[in-house]
Motif scaffolding. Structure first.
Motif, PDB file in Angstrom:
ATOM      1  N   PHE A 153     -10.386  59.969  21.544  1.00 22.56           N
ATOM      2  CA  PHE A 153     -11.092  59.189  22.556  1.00 22.56           C
ATOM      3  C   PHE A 153     -10.582  57.765  22.615  1.00 22.56           C
ATOM      4  O   PHE A 153     -10.576  57.120  23.665  1.00 22.56           O
ATOM      5  N   GLN A 188     -14.631  63.931  28.792  1.00 25.60           N
ATOM      6  CA  GLN A 188     -15.712  62.953  28.874  1.00 25.60           C
ATOM      7  C   GLN A 188     -15.163  61.586  29.295  1.00 25.60           C
ATOM      8  O   GLN A 188     -15.735  60.920  30.142  1.00 25.60           O
ATOM      9  N   VAL A 189     -14.039  61.201  28.683  1.00 29.56           N
ATOM     10  CA  VAL A 189     -13.467  59.886  28.974  1.00 29.56           C
ATOM     11  C   VAL A 189     -13.016  59.795  30.427  1.00 29.56           C
ATOM     12  O   VAL A 189     -13.275  58.811  31.110  1.00 29.56           O
ATOM     13  N   VAL A 239     -13.669  65.659  24.285  1.00 26.36           N
ATOM     14  CA  VAL A 239     -13.729  64.204  24.360  1.00 26.36           C
ATOM     15  C   VAL A 239     -12.998  63.678  25.587  1.00 26.36           C
ATOM     16  O   VAL A 239     -13.505  62.834  26.323  1.00 26.36           O
TER      17      VAL A 239
END
Lengths: 359, 329
Positions: free
Chosen positions: B169, B274-275, B271
């Motif tokens: 991330f 999501q980013v 992750v």
């Protein structure tokens, strides 16, 4: 035997051996033979090798520095990690404390400075709730390091015990333990970690109140439980392999012949000889635990708010990444630095403590 | 083109299989398959019971649900039956129909549909990232090995060490800051045009760095072997030694990394999606956890875990088949 003193009279044999070689050594000669340096232990040797490795030594000092800073700075710093500076009892909320850039001051602080008072600068600025960001990063480092350290200890203790038992007992015990290890080992760890911690988080909430654990928070406890359940397997495998090869050694046989029991042999003979393997894999476990913690924090399964960890700080920073990129950069840099130094230090440890391993 | 490559790969594998297959290898493969099946069963069981151990049913968070409505809802989803009956039904549905039931929060959609939807994007990202990682990793690793302890090698090793030490991330956020916010050449949102480029790069960096290091060390080992010296003595050129003699053998350890690489890409995509706000399976997984959509959590976990277990299995078996020197336990 040729040259034995009882054969002195035998002319033929004495001609073959130079009897001068068998004269007892004089005191001077004995002096000459004495070792000048004190004998070195395995541990001392390894430390010496480690210190020769400049990268590993530098990394060790970086870790030491970060650890000391994480422990001591919160004690002396005037701000605390959870204190919203603009909020004071009996006064209206001072919004000028929120979202300060590094080295900016709020209005009331400006007044103080103008009046000649000294104000500790917000080195990393403040966050949207007016909390000093520097101390949050420092505190987050403390949490991340502590989680990494204790998680590794848990893994070490469980893995060591089970691995040692499996390796020493052998037979059916070993077979059963190793099948369990095989299955846990082939479970996709991260998915299981997410699943377990998301469930444990809900399950533990509220149950921990008024216990010692309430301060640590349900999420960190569930993280530790997850580590204890899932990550001991590779340590156990490693220890078992070591024990299996060590228990065939002669000194173990000698000890058994002298009447030593299993516990004694494991504790006194086998484990000390696994020492280097244990040190190395524990050292390499810490960064991976920190990695996992930051990963979980990023998904919102890490530490409980308002407590910060490096992962949760980075995760929070993602929302305002356009306006405040430095809020992401500071925790990200610290986390990368810690993991990098620990990895390099671990590699150095492996080279130093396992000289047979030539890579 | 693709067909040709596939044919060649299949040809080589079948040839190798013919050469190395014996009862011992067969036994090993059977054992591994059995272990994989047991693992998948454990995943299903653990997931099921863990999710059902959560205090409070899935409907407790819904506002203003009377008891009769709740009972009706539970009856509809079969939650009123005893746990072991629910478990057996769940297991049966997965094994016979590959059916994970309906989603609780996204009304009218089944878990299968949601997973299939998410998979489209995620598989695309994952496969491309894996290929990039593989190709660049091997090339950089070979270069580093050839220029051992020279400047290029040092640079490659420093960069890969940095990449290996950075959580995905953070890598993603840095790329976001640099390419989307400052240079403004790539979009930050995964839904935009070219939006998948940054997620793919983010996802490929860690495995690429790992493969680079793996290839480097195994290449160095292979280069020290006798048959390479013989080739050199015969006057074979450096390039030909690398690509004709050394590369094939030094790729063997890379095969073992297939499984772990997929595992990394699967968790990494959770992750990364999501980013970059990519609507893939990873994002729906996270949303299902925060939204307490239990069937979706269970379904996604089981599907992803099965994927990882199967890839690990394939990687392990390939490894044993490709290199007959490897002794079987």
């Amino acid at each position: 035997m040729i040259g034995e003193f009882s054969d002195m009279d035998n002319k033929i044999l004495s001609a073959q051996v130079n009897m001068d070689d068998f004269i007892p050594a004089t005191a001077e000669e004995k002096e000459y033979m004495v070792q000048m340096r004190p004998s070195s232990t395995f541990f001392k040797d390894s430390i010496k090798r480690l210190l020769k490795n400049k990268v590993a030594t530098a990394c060790f000092f970086i870790i030491l520095l970060i650890t000391l800073a994480a422990i001591f700075i919160p004690m002396v710093w005037p701000y605390s990690y959870e204190q919203a500076l603009g909020v004071r009892p009996g006064k209206p909320v001072d919004n000028t404390y929120n979202d300060l850039a590094p080295f900016e001051y709020s209005k009331s602080e400006m007044k103080k400075i103008d009046a000649g008072e000294k104000v500790v600068p917000h080195i990393f600025g403040t966050d949207s709730q007016g909390r000093d960001y520097f101390i949050r990063v420092v505190y987050g480092t403390r949490i991340s390091l502590a989680v990494g350290f204790f998680a590794s200890i848990i893994v070490l203790v469980i893995g060591l015990t089970i691995g040692a038992i499996a390796g020493y007992a052998g037979g059916k015990v070993d077979l059963i333990i190793m099948r369990i290890v095989d299955i846990i080992y082939s479970l996709p760890d991260m998915l299981m970690v997410i699943l377990l911690s998301s469930v444990l988080k809900v399950a533990l909430e509220g149950k921990l109140e008024e216990t010692v654990f309430s301060k640590i928070g349900s999420n960190i406890i569930s993280l530790f439980i997850v580590f204890g359940v899932l990550y001991w397997v590779s340590m156990a495998r490693l220890i078992r392999g070591q024990i299996l090869s060590l228990r065939e050694q002669e000194y173990v046989l000698a000890s058994q012949a002298a009447g030593a029991k299993g516990k004694w042999i494991i504790l006194k003979h086998l484990l000390p000889n696994c020492f280097s393997v244990i040190i190395i894999s524990t050292a390499l476990q810490i960064p991976s635990a920190i990695f996992t913690e930051s990963f979980l924090s990023f998904l919102g399964l890490g530490v409980n708010a308002p407590m910060p960890s490096l992962g949760s700080l980075a995760s929070d920073a993602l929302n305002g990444i356009n306006s405040f990129p430095y809020r992401m950069i500071f925790p990200a840099l610290v986390i990368s630095l810690i993991v990098l130094s620990l990895n390099l230090f671990g590699d150095g440890l492996r080279d130093a403590f396992d000289p047979k391993l030539d890579t | 083109m693709n067909g040709y490559i596939l044919m060649t790969i299949i040809y080589f594998i079948t040839r190798q299989v013919g050469e190395t297959m014996n009862t011992k290898t067969l036994m090993y493969i059977l054992k591994r398959i059995l272990l994989a099946i047991v693992t998948i069963w454990v995943v299903i069981t653990v997931t099921f019971f863990v999710m059902h151990a959560v205090p409070g049913g899935p409907f407790t968070s819904e506002k203003a649900v009377t008891e009769s409505v709740e009972a009706a809802m539970e009856a509809k989803y079969g939650l009123d039956k005893p746990l072991h009956v629910q478990y057996l039904t769940y297991l049966k549905d997965i094994v016979t129909k590959f059916d994970f039931g309906p989603s609780l929060k996204q009304r009218g959609r089944t878990v299968n549909q949601i997973i299939a939807d998410g998979m489209k994007t995620s598989v695309k990202i994952g496969v491309i990232a894996a290929f990039i990682a593989l190709i660049f990793g091997v090339v950089f690793g070979a270069i580093a090995a050839l220029r051992r302890n020279k400047f290029v090698d040092r640079i490659i090793m420093i960069i890969t060490t940095a990449f290996v030490s950075m959580p995905s991330f953070i890598m993603g956020s840095f790329l976001l800051i640099i390419f989307a916010n400052h240079l403004k050449i790539l979009p930050a949102n995964g839904a935009a045009k070219n939006g998948l480029i940054l997620p793919i790069i983010t996802l490929s960096l860690y495995p690429m760095a790992y493969i680079t290091r793996l290839t480097r060390s195994s290449m160095l080992e292979v280069l020290g072997q006798d048959y390479i010296r013989t080739a050199k003595a015969k006057g074979v050129s450096g390039m030909k030694i690398i690509f004709g003699h050394a590369l094939k053998n030094s790729l063997i350890p890379v095969i073992t990394y297939f499984g772990p690489m997929l595992a990394y890409i699967v968790t990494g995509s959770i992750v990364v999606e999501q980013v970059f706000a990519v609507s893939g399976i990873g994002r729906s997984f996270v949303n299902s956890i925060t939204g307490r959509d239990y069937p979706l959590v269970m379904g996604t976990t089981i599907v992803l875990a099965t994927l990882i277990v199967i890839m690990n299995l394939v990687g392990d078996i390939l490894y044993k088949i490709v290199d007959p020197r490897i002794t079987l336990e």
